[in-house]
Design a protein around this motif. Structure first.
Motif, PDB file in Angstrom:
ATOM      1  N   ILE A   9       0.860  -1.179   0.000  1.00 53.38           N
ATOM      2  CA  ILE A   9       0.000   0.000   0.000  1.00 53.38           C
ATOM      3  C   ILE A   9       0.896   1.228   0.000  1.00 53.38           C
ATOM      4  O   ILE A   9       1.790   1.346   0.846  1.00 53.38           O
ATOM      5  CB  ILE A   9      -0.901   0.066   1.259  1.00 53.38           C
ATOM      6  N   ASP A  10       0.644   2.140  -0.917  1.00 49.73           N
ATOM      7  CA  ASP A  10       1.347   3.427  -0.908  1.00 49.73           C
ATOM      8  C   ASP A  10       0.606   4.322   0.073  1.00 49.73           C
ATOM      9  O   ASP A  10      -0.430   4.893  -0.251  1.00 49.73           O
ATOM     10  CB  ASP A  10       1.380   4.029  -2.306  1.00 49.73           C
ATOM     11  N   ARG A  11       1.114   4.401   1.298  1.00 53.85           N
ATOM     12  CA  ARG A  11       0.414   5.160   2.343  1.00 53.85           C
ATOM     13  C   ARG A  11       0.452   6.670   2.103  1.00 53.85           C
ATOM     14  O   ARG A  11      -0.310   7.406   2.698  1.00 53.85           O
ATOM     15  CB  ARG A  11       0.957   4.779   3.714  1.00 53.85           C
ATOM     16  N   GLY A  12       1.321   7.119   1.226  1.00 58.41           N
ATOM     17  CA  GLY A  12       1.327   8.528   0.844  1.00 58.41           C
ATOM     18  C   GLY A  12       0.187   8.868  -0.092  1.00 58.41           C
ATOM     19  O   GLY A  12      -0.167  10.030  -0.260  1.00 58.41           O
ATOM     20  N   VAL A  13      -0.399   7.840  -0.687  1.00 58.00           N
ATOM     21  CA  VAL A  13      -1.505   8.012  -1.632  1.00 58.00           C
ATOM     22  C   VAL A  13      -2.837   7.598  -0.999  1.00 58.00           C
ATOM     23  O   VAL A  13      -3.878   8.168  -1.304  1.00 58.00           O
ATOM     24  CB  VAL A  13      -1.235   7.198  -2.922  1.00 58.00           C
ATOM     25  N   CYS A  14      -2.811   6.616  -0.111  1.00 56.32           N
ATOM     26  CA  CYS A  14      -4.027   6.067   0.506  1.00 56.32           C
ATOM     27  C   CYS A  14      -4.826   7.178   1.191  1.00 56.32           C
ATOM     28  O   CYS A  14      -4.276   7.963   1.958  1.00 56.32           O
ATOM     29  CB  CYS A  14      -3.648   4.992   1.521  1.00 56.32           C
ATOM     30  N   ILE A  15      -6.132   7.205   0.883  1.00 54.86           N
ATOM     31  CA  ILE A  15      -7.018   8.206   1.491  1.00 54.86           C
ATOM     32  C   ILE A  15      -7.957   7.596   2.532  1.00 54.86           C
ATOM     33  O   ILE A  15      -8.808   8.274   3.079  1.00 54.86           O
ATOM     34  CB  ILE A  15      -7.831   8.970   0.430  1.00 54.86           C
ATOM     35  N   GLY A  16      -7.801   6.295   2.776  1.00 52.23           N
ATOM     36  CA  GLY A  16      -8.602   5.641   3.808  1.00 52.23           C
ATOM     37  C   GLY A  16     -10.069   5.497   3.461  1.00 52.23           C
ATOM     38  O   GLY A  16     -10.915   5.517   4.351  1.00 52.23           O
ATOM     39  N   SER A  17     -10.380   5.319   2.173  1.00 54.94           N
ATOM     40  CA  SER A  17     -11.778   5.182   1.774  1.00 54.94           C
ATOM     41  C   SER A  17     -12.413   3.904   2.300  1.00 54.94           C
ATOM     42  O   SER A  17     -13.628   3.828   2.449  1.00 54.94           O
ATOM     43  CB  SER A  17     -11.906   5.213   0.244  1.00 54.94           C
ATOM     44  N   GLY A  18     -11.596   2.877   2.544  1.00 57.06           N
ATOM     45  CA  GLY A  18     -12.108   1.611   3.039  1.00 57.06           C
ATOM     46  C   GLY A  18     -12.654   0.700   1.955  1.00 57.06           C
ATOM     47  O   GLY A  18     -13.178  -0.373   2.257  1.00 57.06           O
ATOM     48  N   MET A  19     -12.520   1.090   0.693  1.00 58.73           N
ATOM     49  CA  MET A  19     -13.014   0.244  -0.401  1.00 58.73           C
ATOM     50  C   MET A  19     -12.292  -1.100  -0.423  1.00 58.73           C
ATOM     51  O   MET A  19     -12.902  -2.122  -0.727  1.00 58.73           O
ATOM     52  CB  MET A  19     -12.851   0.959  -1.743  1.00 58.73           C
ATOM     53  N   CYS A  20     -11.019  -1.104  -0.085  1.00 54.71           N
ATOM     54  CA  CYS A  20     -10.260  -2.358  -0.066  1.00 54.71           C
ATOM     55  C   CYS A  20     -10.833  -3.322   0.966  1.00 54.71           C
ATOM     56  O   CYS A  20     -10.972  -4.516   0.701  1.00 54.71           O
ATOM     57  CB  CYS A  20      -8.779  -2.097   0.172  1.00 54.71           C
ATOM     58  N   VAL A  21     -11.183  -2.802   2.129  1.00 57.25           N
ATOM     59  CA  VAL A  21     -11.753  -3.631   3.191  1.00 57.25           C
ATOM     60  C   VAL A  21     -13.133  -4.137   2.773  1.00 57.25           C
ATOM     61  O   VAL A  21     -13.492  -5.284   3.042  1.00 57.25           O
ATOM     62  CB  VAL A  21     -11.820  -2.859   4.520  1.00 57.25           C
ATOM     63  N   SER A  22     -13.894  -3.307   2.068  1.00 53.39           N
ATOM     64  CA  SER A  22     -15.215  -3.730   1.592  1.00 53.39           C
ATOM     65  C   SER A  22     -15.107  -4.849   0.564  1.00 53.39           C
ATOM     66  O   SER A  22     -15.892  -5.795   0.589  1.00 53.39           O
ATOM     67  CB  SER A  22     -15.962  -2.550   0.963  1.00 53.39           C
ATOM     68  N   ASN A  23     -14.126  -4.731  -0.342  1.00 53.91           N
ATOM     69  CA  ASN A  23     -13.971  -5.725  -1.409  1.00 53.91           C
ATOM     70  C   ASN A  23     -13.256  -6.988  -0.947  1.00 53.91           C
ATOM     71  O   ASN A  23     -13.512  -8.066  -1.481  1.00 53.91           O
ATOM     72  CB  ASN A  23     -13.215  -5.123  -2.596  1.00 53.91           C
ATOM     73  N   ASN A  46      -5.957 -14.004  -5.574  1.00 57.14           N
ATOM     74  CA  ASN A  46      -7.400 -14.242  -5.518  1.00 57.14           C
ATOM     75  C   ASN A  46      -8.163 -13.038  -6.043  1.00 57.14           C
ATOM     76  O   ASN A  46      -7.661 -11.913  -6.077  1.00 57.14           O
ATOM     77  CB  ASN A  46      -7.845 -14.649  -4.110  1.00 57.14           C
ATOM     78  N   GLU A  47      -9.379 -13.297  -6.447  1.00 59.06           N
ATOM     79  CA  GLU A  47     -10.209 -12.280  -7.092  1.00 59.06           C
ATOM     80  C   GLU A  47     -10.578 -11.136  -6.147  1.00 59.06           C
ATOM     81  O   GLU A  47     -10.716 -10.003  -6.581  1.00 59.06           O
ATOM     82  CB  GLU A  47     -11.479 -12.909  -7.677  1.00 59.06           C
ATOM     83  N   GLN A  48     -10.745 -11.415  -4.857  1.00 54.55           N
ATOM     84  CA  GLN A  48     -11.107 -10.354  -3.918  1.00 54.55           C
ATOM     85  C   GLN A  48      -9.987  -9.328  -3.783  1.00 54.55           C
ATOM     86  O   GLN A  48     -10.260  -8.122  -3.742  1.00 54.55           O
ATOM     87  CB  GLN A  48     -11.449 -10.928  -2.541  1.00 54.55           C
ATOM     88  N   ILE A  49      -8.752  -9.783  -3.710  1.00 55.23           N
ATOM     89  CA  ILE A  49      -7.617  -8.854  -3.613  1.00 55.23           C
ATOM     90  C   ILE A  49      -7.532  -8.007  -4.878  1.00 55.23           C
ATOM     91  O   ILE A  49      -7.338  -6.794  -4.819  1.00 55.23           O
ATOM     92  CB  ILE A  49      -6.293  -9.620  -3.381  1.00 55.23           C
ATOM     93  N   LEU A  50      -7.700  -8.648  -6.036  1.00 52.89           N
ATOM     94  CA  LEU A  50      -7.659  -7.916  -7.298  1.00 52.89           C
ATOM     95  C   LEU A  50      -8.801  -6.908  -7.367  1.00 52.89           C
ATOM     96  O   LEU A  50      -8.602  -5.761  -7.781  1.00 52.89           O
ATOM     97  CB  LEU A  50      -7.706  -8.871  -8.482  1.00 52.89           C
ATOM     98  N   ALA A  51      -9.992  -7.285  -6.940  1.00 56.79           N
ATOM     99  CA  ALA A  51     -11.134  -6.360  -6.933  1.00 56.79           C
ATOM    100  C   ALA A  51     -10.864  -5.176  -6.011  1.00 56.79           C
ATOM    101  O   ALA A  51     -11.236  -4.039  -6.325  1.00 56.79           O
ATOM    102  CB  ALA A  51     -12.408  -7.096  -6.502  1.00 56.79           C
ATOM    103  N   ALA A  52     -10.209  -5.421  -4.887  1.00 52.46           N
ATOM    104  CA  ALA A  52      -9.868  -4.335  -3.961  1.00 52.46           C
ATOM    105  C   ALA A  52      -8.911  -3.362  -4.629  1.00 52.46           C
ATOM    106  O   ALA A  52      -9.070  -2.140  -4.522  1.00 52.46           O
ATOM    107  CB  ALA A  52      -9.263  -4.893  -2.682  1.00 52.46           C
ATOM    108  N   ALA A  53      -7.902  -3.884  -5.313  1.00 48.59           N
ATOM    109  CA  ALA A  53      -6.934  -3.018  -5.993  1.00 48.59           C
ATOM    110  C   ALA A  53      -7.614  -2.223  -7.108  1.00 48.59           C
ATOM    111  O   ALA A  53      -7.391  -1.013  -7.242  1.00 48.59           O
ATOM    112  CB  ALA A  53      -5.785  -3.854  -6.551  1.00 48.59           C
ATOM    113  N   GLU A  54      -8.447  -2.891  -7.880  1.00 46.36           N
ATOM    114  CA  GLU A  54      -9.143  -2.218  -8.973  1.00 46.36           C
ATOM    115  C   GLU A  54     -10.134  -1.181  -8.458  1.00 46.36           C
ATOM    116  O   GLU A  54     -10.368  -0.158  -9.098  1.00 46.36           O
ATOM    117  CB  GLU A  54      -9.875  -3.237  -9.844  1.00 46.36           C
ATOM    118  N   GLY A  55     -10.713  -1.422  -7.267  1.00 46.37           N
ATOM    119  CA  GLY A  55     -11.705  -0.514  -6.703  1.00 46.37           C
ATOM    120  C   GLY A  55     -11.126   0.635  -5.899  1.00 46.37           C
ATOM    121  O   GLY A  55     -11.858   1.549  -5.507  1.00 46.37           O
TER     122      GLY A  55
END
Length: 77
Positions: A9-23, A46-55
């Motif tokens: 995770i690039d923590r300098g870019v992460c805005i904490g939207s939580g979409m990764c946790v949702s996906n 796995n597909e969930q990790i990929l969906a989190a990255a894409e989302g």
């Protein structure tokens, strides 16, 4: 998929939207500062990790192959 992935995770870019946790609730967690962390930096593909990255709205998730460093996500241009 059969591959192993390394998740960063690039923590300098992460805005904490939580979409990764949702996906991918088993793949990511938010800390008290609402910064994302992979629950396991090296994991089975796995597909969930990929969906989190894409989302991720800011593309803060980087997925690579640990053996070669080849980028899985985001796609290279």
């Amino acid at each position: 998929m059969g591959d192993r992935w390394h998740i960063e995770i690039d923590r300098g870019v992460c805005i904490g939207s939580g979409m990764c946790v949702s996906n991918a609730p088993d793949g990511f967690k938010l800390d008290s500062a609402r910064q994302s962390h992979p629950t396991e930096p090296d994991t089975d593909a796995n597909e969930q990790i990929l969906a989190a990255a894409e989302g991720c709205p800011v593309e803060a998730i980087l997925i690579t192959l640990p053996d070669t460093g080849e980028t899985v996500f985001p796609p290279e241009e």
